[in-house]
Design an enzyme around this catalytic site. Sequence first.
Site, PDB file in Angstrom:
ATOM      1  N   CYS A 136      10.955  -0.463   8.959  1.00 26.37           N
ATOM      2  CA  CYS A 136      11.249  -1.590   8.070  1.00 26.37           C
ATOM      3  C   CYS A 136      12.494  -1.308   7.237  1.00 26.37           C
ATOM      4  O   CYS A 136      12.543  -0.333   6.476  1.00 26.37           O
ATOM      5  CB  CYS A 136      10.048  -1.795   7.131  1.00 26.37           C
ATOM      6  SG  CYS A 136      10.388  -2.900   5.757  1.00 26.37           S
ATOM      7  N   CYS A 152      12.279 -10.232   8.386  1.00 23.99           N
ATOM      8  CA  CYS A 152      12.325 -11.104   7.203  1.00 23.99           C
ATOM      9  C   CYS A 152      13.711 -11.752   7.063  1.00 23.99           C
ATOM     10  O   CYS A 152      13.840 -12.831   6.480  1.00 23.99           O
ATOM     11  CB  CYS A 152      11.929 -10.338   5.946  1.00 23.99           C
ATOM     12  SG  CYS A 152      12.808  -8.782   5.717  1.00 23.99           S
ATOM     13  N   GLY A 164       1.552  -0.113  -5.000  1.00 24.41           N
ATOM     14  CA  GLY A 164       0.291  -0.829  -5.125  1.00 24.41           C
ATOM     15  C   GLY A 164      -0.373  -0.482  -6.433  1.00 24.41           C
ATOM     16  O   GLY A 164      -0.726   0.666  -6.645  1.00 24.41           O
ATOM     17  N   ASN A 166      -1.659   1.766   5.591  1.00 20.28           N
ATOM     18  CA  ASN A 166      -0.531   1.000   5.072  1.00 20.28           C
ATOM     19  C   ASN A 166       0.037   0.200   6.237  1.00 20.28           C
ATOM     20  O   ASN A 166       0.400   0.783   7.255  1.00 20.28           O
ATOM     21  CB  ASN A 166       0.528   1.949   4.485  1.00 20.28           C
ATOM     22  CG  ASN A 166       1.793   1.250   3.988  1.00 20.28           C
ATOM     23  OD1 ASN A 166       2.837   1.855   3.885  1.00 20.28           O
ATOM     24  ND2 ASN A 166       1.711  -0.052   3.685  1.00 20.28           N
ATOM     25  N   GLY A 167       0.079  -1.121   6.082  1.00 18.74           N
ATOM     26  CA  GLY A 167       0.590  -1.962   7.157  1.00 18.74           C
ATOM     27  C   GLY A 167      -0.245  -3.218   7.280  1.00 18.74           C
ATOM     28  O   GLY A 167      -0.932  -3.615   6.325  1.00 18.74           O
ATOM     29  N   TYR A 204      14.274  -2.408  -1.243  1.00 19.48           N
ATOM     30  CA  TYR A 204      13.448  -2.734  -2.398  1.00 19.48           C
ATOM     31  C   TYR A 204      12.222  -1.850  -2.589  1.00 19.48           C
ATOM     32  O   TYR A 204      11.928  -1.434  -3.693  1.00 19.48           O
ATOM     33  CB  TYR A 204      13.005  -4.193  -2.289  1.00 19.48           C
ATOM     34  CG  TYR A 204      12.164  -4.676  -3.431  1.00 19.48           C
ATOM     35  CD1 TYR A 204      12.743  -4.981  -4.664  1.00 19.48           C
ATOM     36  CD2 TYR A 204      10.794  -4.806  -3.305  1.00 19.48           C
ATOM     37  CE1 TYR A 204      11.973  -5.425  -5.722  1.00 19.48           C
ATOM     38  CE2 TYR A 204      10.015  -5.247  -4.361  1.00 19.48           C
ATOM     39  CZ  TYR A 204      10.607  -5.556  -5.562  1.00 19.48           C
ATOM     40  OH  TYR A 204       9.849  -5.986  -6.608  1.00 19.48           O
ATOM     41  N   CYS A 249       6.876 -11.842   6.262  1.00 23.78           N
ATOM     42  CA  CYS A 249       6.566 -10.561   6.884  1.00 23.78           C
ATOM     43  C   CYS A 249       5.092 -10.557   7.263  1.00 23.78           C
ATOM     44  O   CYS A 249       4.250 -11.008   6.499  1.00 23.78           O
ATOM     45  CB  CYS A 249       6.852  -9.417   5.910  1.00 23.78           C
ATOM     46  SG  CYS A 249       6.381  -7.804   6.580  1.00 23.78           S
ATOM     47  N   CYS A 272       0.787  -1.210   0.000  1.00 24.74           N
ATOM     48  CA  CYS A 272       0.000   0.000   0.000  1.00 24.74           C
ATOM     49  C   CYS A 272       0.822   1.265   0.000  1.00 24.74           C
ATOM     50  O   CYS A 272       1.961   1.296   0.483  1.00 24.74           O
ATOM     51  CB  CYS A 272      -0.870   0.072   1.259  1.00 24.74           C
ATOM     52  SG  CYS A 272      -1.991  -1.283   1.421  1.00 24.74           S
TER      53      CYS A 272
END
Lengths: 506, 506, 506, 506
Positions: free
Chosen positions: B270, B475, B54, B129-130, B276, B416, B28
């Site tokens: 994060c 991750c 997204g 977002n999350g 990425y 994740c 998102c």
Amino acid sequence: MALQHNDLGDTVHHPFHDEDGDSLREECGVFGVIGARDAAAVTALGLHALQHRGQEAAGIVSFDGQEFHVRRGNGHVAENFSTGEAMAELPGSMAVGHVRYSTTGGSGLRNVQPLYAELASGGFAIAHNGNISNAMHLRSDLVQRGAIFQGTADTEVIIHLVATSRYPTLLDRFVDALRMLEGAYSLICTTKEGMIACRDPLGIRPLVMGHIPEADGKKGAVVFASETVALDIVGATFDREVEAGELIEVDQDGKVTSHRPFVEASSRPCIFEHVYFSRPDSISAGQSVYSVRKAIGQQLAIESPADVDLVIPVPDSGVPAAIGYAQESGVPFELGIIRSHYVGRTFIQPSDGARSSSVSRKHNANRALVEGKRIVLIDDSIVRGTTSLKIVQMMRNAGATEVHMRIASPPTMHSCFYGVDTPERNKLLAARMDMDAMREFIQADSLAFVSIDGLYRAVGENERKSKCPQYCDACFTGDYPTRLTDLAERTDPSQLSLLPKTEKVA
Amino acid sequence: MALQHNDLGDTVHHPFHDEDGDSLREECGVFGVIGARDAAAVTALGLHALQHRGQEAAGIVSFDGQEFHVRRGNGHVAENFSTGEAMAELPGSMAVGHVRYSTTGGSGLRNVQPLYAELASGGFAIAHNGNISNAMHLRSDLVQRGAIFQGTADTEVIIHLVATSRYPTLLDRFVDALRMLEGAYSLICTTKEGMIACRDPLGIRPLVMGHIPEADGKKGAVVFASETVALDIVGATFDREVEAGELIEVDQDGKVTSHRPFVEASSRPCIFEHVYFSRPDSISAGQSVYSVRKAIGQQLAIESPADVDLVIPVPDSGVPAAIGYAQESGVPFELGIIRSHYVGRTFIQPSDGARSSSVSRKHNANRALVEGKRIVLIDDSIVRGTTSLKIVQMMRNAGATEVHMRIASPPTMHSCFYGVDTPERNKLLAARMDMDAMREFIQADSLAFVSIDGLYRAVGENERKSKCPQYCDACFTGDYPTRLTDLAERTDPSQLSLLPKTEKVA
Amino acid sequence: MALQHNDLGDTVHHPFHDEDGDSLREECGVFGVIGARDAAAVTALGLHALQHRGQEAAGIVSFDGQEFHVRRGNGHVAENFSTGEAMAELPGSMAVGHVRYSTTGGSGLRNVQPLYAELASGGFAIAHNGNISNAMHLRSDLVQRGAIFQGTADTEVIIHLVATSRYPTLLDRFVDALRMLEGAYSLICTTKEGMIACRDPLGIRPLVMGHIPEADGKKGAVVFASETVALDIVGATFDREVEAGELIEVDQDGKVTSHRPFVEASSRPCIFEHVYFSRPDSISAGQSVYSVRKAIGQQLAIESPADVDLVIPVPDSGVPAAIGYAQESGVPFELGIIRSHYVGRTFIQPSDGARSSSVSRKHNANRALVEGKRIVLIDDSIVRGTTSLKIVQMMRNAGATEVHMRIASPPTMHSCFYGVDTPERNKLLAARMDMDAMREFIQADSLAFVSIDGLYRAVGENERKSKCPQYCDACFTGDYPTRLTDLAERTDPSQLSLLPKTEKVA
Amino acid sequence: MALQHNDLGDTVHHPFHDEDGDSLREECGVFGVIGARDAAAVTALGLHALQHRGQEAAGIVSFDGQEFHVRRGNGHVAENFSTGEAMAELPGSMAVGHVRYSTTGGSGLRNVQPLYAELASGGFAIAHNGNISNAMHLRSDLVQRGAIFQGTADTEVIIHLVATSRYPTLLDRFVDALRMLEGAYSLICTTKEGMIACRDPLGIRPLVMGHIPEADGKKGAVVFASETVALDIVGATFDREVEAGELIEVDQDGKVTSHRPFVEASSRPCIFEHVYFSRPDSISAGQSVYSVRKAIGQQLAIESPADVDLVIPVPDSGVPAAIGYAQESGVPFELGIIRSHYVGRTFIQPSDGARSSSVSRKHNANRALVEGKRIVLIDDSIVRGTTSLKIVQMMRNAGATEVHMRIASPPTMHSCFYGVDTPERNKLLAARMDMDAMREFIQADSLAFVSIDGLYRAVGENERKSKCPQYCDACFTGDYPTRLTDLAERTDPSQLSLLPKTEKVA
């Protein structure tokens, strides 16, 4: 590909004018395959690899041994030809396809290629990359004799010439038609007998030939395409270019015959294919496009060095030349401009400070990198100059202290009449201004273009042979290799508007 | 963003599994603006710059002082929000928007955000977002008490918690709701009083704040966004990050108030945003993403050099790390893989030799460059490993004599649960194999990942503080910074399938 | 079916106002079947036969023993539910369906029925014909308690009442909910246990029950529908009406249980179903609708004869009464007005003499028949009177020398609040004018309505029992059989606009 | 209208075969207006009134004094031509329009009329009702000479004949073309000079002329249409029929000139227009269609009385004849079959007892009326007989004790080649069986058709003059008034399939 309408008196109004006005665009890509199971699926993949040559519409005609099948649509290849339903409509082992830009206005689908007609001799499909420079003249003649045109594409002239030729065989009638044409054409045609691929006598637009090897080592399906990348994607081996003035026949048994129907002439392939149109992973006129672009960048660094901290490409087409420039100069190559992959429509602009230009929706400055640096920008060409100006400003706003611009082609000073979308001449920055005025217009600290001989050196020549140039470089030099009849006749387009202005289909 | 359905016993079935299965995806992006004329048009531009976060659906809710207006649609922002008609449906000076991936199957539009509800206190819109890691637990409770859910998104839980809270003011009810949540959330909400932006106590997902300067130098509209690139495109100035655990209120007069409703905790943003997700031209956690990626490449070159002729990025996300690797190692950076911009649907495959994989439709080897060369490929991460294998093979087919692989992140060994689309653990190559088996699987001559400390060095730390890590790196390490209630309860999803499997709208 | 928004002070603004304003419309038809293979296909056929009760949208929810499946769409049943794909999305042996008119504006699909929700007890679908006259009052309460509504339909109130009821079983919760309702409702609900059909205590809106006989003579699937024509089309046998105040449960094994959850009351079915809504081939309240309409025509001929040459129906609903009038009076029945079957949208009007009204697009005079004749027109009702005026004028323009009008219902003087689309009262011709003024307004030579007792005689009664009327005839008499809480409260609708004005989905 | 493809050996496969196979269909309606403001809006209304003559596609071509504008679409007139946007695309004071059935398969839009071409003399639009019975022969010739056809419609032959004629003026070229045609054609053409309307020498298909009176009493716009109902809807006055063999020119100043380009012949208008095609409120060949149908019913009652309780029309086309039959016989006219207005697609059938035929979706028995009664059904014609069988069965299932069938036309024993959609001959019930076998096939207690002389009496003649019949009645008598060249040549259609089988546009 479409008729030229000249409604501006002295200046030439190009048929494919670009709404944004600041890029050159190839109009078409063609692909054909004969002897493959699922020929339409092969063709869809091939066209997908040629998508950069035309994004407005696509079409495929297949032949199943009995019947021809046609499917055309606006939009990308993937939107029209990726489903099983679409492929089921296109059975057979021979297919020809086309990607194109649409002309502005009107119901484009009439003009989407391949065009198809039932002639007295049977079905005939044709896909064309190029532009016939006497199409209006020929068309006017044909209409006087009772021909009824479906669309506005110059390609349709070829079909009518074939249909009305008095020669006995289809091949003769086809050659009879070609001999009346002037301009640029790489054609792929299909009849029930097989496939015909040919290139105009000067070989202006590209066309390559390959084959899909079979499991048992036999030479399988024969493939023709505008660029070698379309061979790569379908797993085909590149055999050779279709030569300038060559006509290759492939029959349904796979037998290949080469004809030479024209008076021999030196070939003059379009040099701009190297600079901009072709994909960097294509082999064009025997050269790796990527290597040529790097070599242009190296020439630029030799001819026009810049005392800077960073070499920054204008993405994406400027990247190989920038790598060449950086390697030659020793200045680091960095991504100072980030390109969005999600470009498309124009957005409604907010009415206050939050406005955003088309350039800023496509590109964003990598401010953290650029701030406080002296940079050189590498771009492929300058057309109207408006994009260059915005990019220079974007770099300055991001804090660059000096912005130099190097262009990986000579100044674009003339319109193309061979299938490339250039603005009319008086819109070309290099036709309107000298070098210093251009630099000032784009607000760069310095501006340089690669020289014409530098460009020829990058493609492996020693220099441009001015008596008999090795390439068509008319957009740089004004040296057009063919007659331009329609342009010369300055025909009044209102007499020739062959179809109603509005045709909408609900 | 969506509930986790655990139907595989021990292994965790991630809600956002990727059909192709070989990339990680941010789910998102959020954007909000208050105090701007044409707030929806500003929001559309902002979302366009966040499109990489997204691409399946987008939505905007605006407020015109009297009424809320909602528009949502599947597809890109430009497809849904670029026309004047679309903007005319969204009047007002406050707007909030969202881009997202759709969950597989079903009528996604119920779940497209921002979600909107009329509460007793008035209209309430929320963009998230999350991922809430106890959403199923909370939802089950709410349903028992008579709540009726419209969709499957975890975000809807927040609305119901607000609606049923017994506190007197909306802000109190909102905080009451947040305190029941666990997991990651960056939220932008609108009520008729104004806008609320907040980040979970660990600040796992990003959220930045800026403003659009006015002509007269006054501080104009306030903007919140997932990344700074969305500020750039609307001409906004970056002010600061919304801090971990911070809740910022902006009223209709532009007054900004910061609240701290949670117990203080060290932030854990994060780290994968650097590797990425974020665009390279964004500033994330105070760092230039581009610079961090280059620094990772440099770390890689130091930690794992390779004796090769060329450094080749896997486009596009491997490019900055490859530039860093090339600069550190002195080996030339070259485009050995060309990426098509026209990717999208999967094509029907021809039944014979002409087959083409999804990798080959997206990437093509630059054969003329690679042939006879020893190369090192730089990629951002390895998920399932299937893409890496195909790219190594593509390089070998193009004639590379040695193919080494370097990865700009540590091995991805854990799923994740904070809003990133990772496959279930047993599909992750690094969770299934040791280093040597991985190298063999992808058929590379050598394989190396950057070390976890190398990664922390690239973001400017000396090392990872294992007692209190500076970032969420679950991750790579499995060190999840929150409880994972839904996972722990391993709730039988069949009891909780809250909506019918099929809902199609004709 | 939808909430009443009262924004006109004293007058009542009806939720379903008709844009053209000159007809009454039933809002809904419902259909359910349990125990049939392909229950959704059966339901689609049944809804198709009920299409005259609602043409704007349709929906079906099926249950396959495990899952509920939902499909809804704007437009006719045939457009949404005729394909194999549509049916494949709706597996199972139990299904419930609905046809409806949409409210003006907004995203109707949220309100298209059957509504579906996952309650704590499992899936629950509901289809409703009627109107809850205290829906806004109940809704306001529910929102205060934290309920979040998806749409504006009054039917959603019922679901929330069920969801929040504290009774232990679903049936108890459902009855608990019904007891809070006032107004008219014929409901068909499905849960995983089976189907529930019920009618409000007065049985205002119709609901019939039947079964599809099986080959072996066993009593097969049980069917509920608004009208018997829906039984006919699926080959079902008509068993009986669901009685006023009756609740019928059918479980998945076909066991039928009748409940009587309300205090006993005399039934008051809507008499207008006979006059206009129901199809003439339906049996309504034990009467053949066709026969009742003919009987009304006969009553009219007795009460209000006309000395004319021809009896002409206003097609199509006036035809049975006209046949009755002609048979009783001995004057020939003739088609003096021809109706086009291709009615739909409004056309753009030419700016000059060639204009054409909506009436003339739907109806054309049979000039050759009418010219020089004295005629009596038979229509079902007069709402605003504008259509009657145009038809009288059309007959005169076609050369009729006298035009008399006879109406097969008493004057419509009051709005309906039980699920019939009537204009607000001050738009009703009969509420605004006395008989003579009406005659003058429509420019007829004479005008007569059937008397209220004549109407009761036509349905087989001796007279209207004014103390305890046998039917709901509030539209003629103003004698409303229930409380009208929302109307009494004259709630300010702006406080209750429960959803944003605009929601468009791209 | 379309070419006849004969692929069944001896039997003639009609181009417009009906999927359901049990009705006859007119293929086309035409409308033109010159001298009206908003000519396209007038034309849209006119076509709407002709919608019963063709429901698959519609088109309008307008001329604004400078340019022609074309818009065509599949579906009803209202779907394509009711919006302001549609009308804005069609400016000008002259327009011609067309409604049609599409041929099965293929991309109908190529064939949707009016066809338009730019000839050497300028734009030329043509709308055609009828069928050219030597079109394949002419087309084959034209293709041999190099003509390229766009579609499969026979109408296109006319354009090519005009385009290749060697006469100097367009009118001469047009007449030159017409003289080569055989068959039935009512044409409306537009050129920049004005409008041309003409009818074939026998006047087989109808065409009427009228004008829209202006406010000041001046004779305004001139209108041509297939039926008078199209004049009524646009407020035009009916002037006269275009006569058989007449060609009427109207120039842009409104000057009307009549030409007689053919050898004089007795007219033979299609008698089936009275029986079925034309709307009952039209005046056809000087007769009120409604009156003729009633008169046929009276003839039937005289020729074939039935001792029954009720006269029941098969709706809707049987209604006028049933009224005539009832009035003549004194048996009451009643609606024993109720027709649904919401017919369209075929539904998926449930797999068990609940199946429903296309007849039962369209018609339902009025059981309460029919039960225990002896009835006579009145229908317009019998084609294959399958519908008649189902309707007789439906009446018996509803309890009718005797079911007699009376048909308001003679037995349909021959295919039509003049623009009416009839099945091939061996599918026609009356061509396969004698009267008694037919009665048995449809399971009626008795069956009778009106006699051919009875039919002629109903249209006002004393009898059919067998030497020189007053009407074309080939479908009843096999007496075809023109040569049928294409049929005679039995050309192999595979040689002439002039376009690919599949053409889809995405």
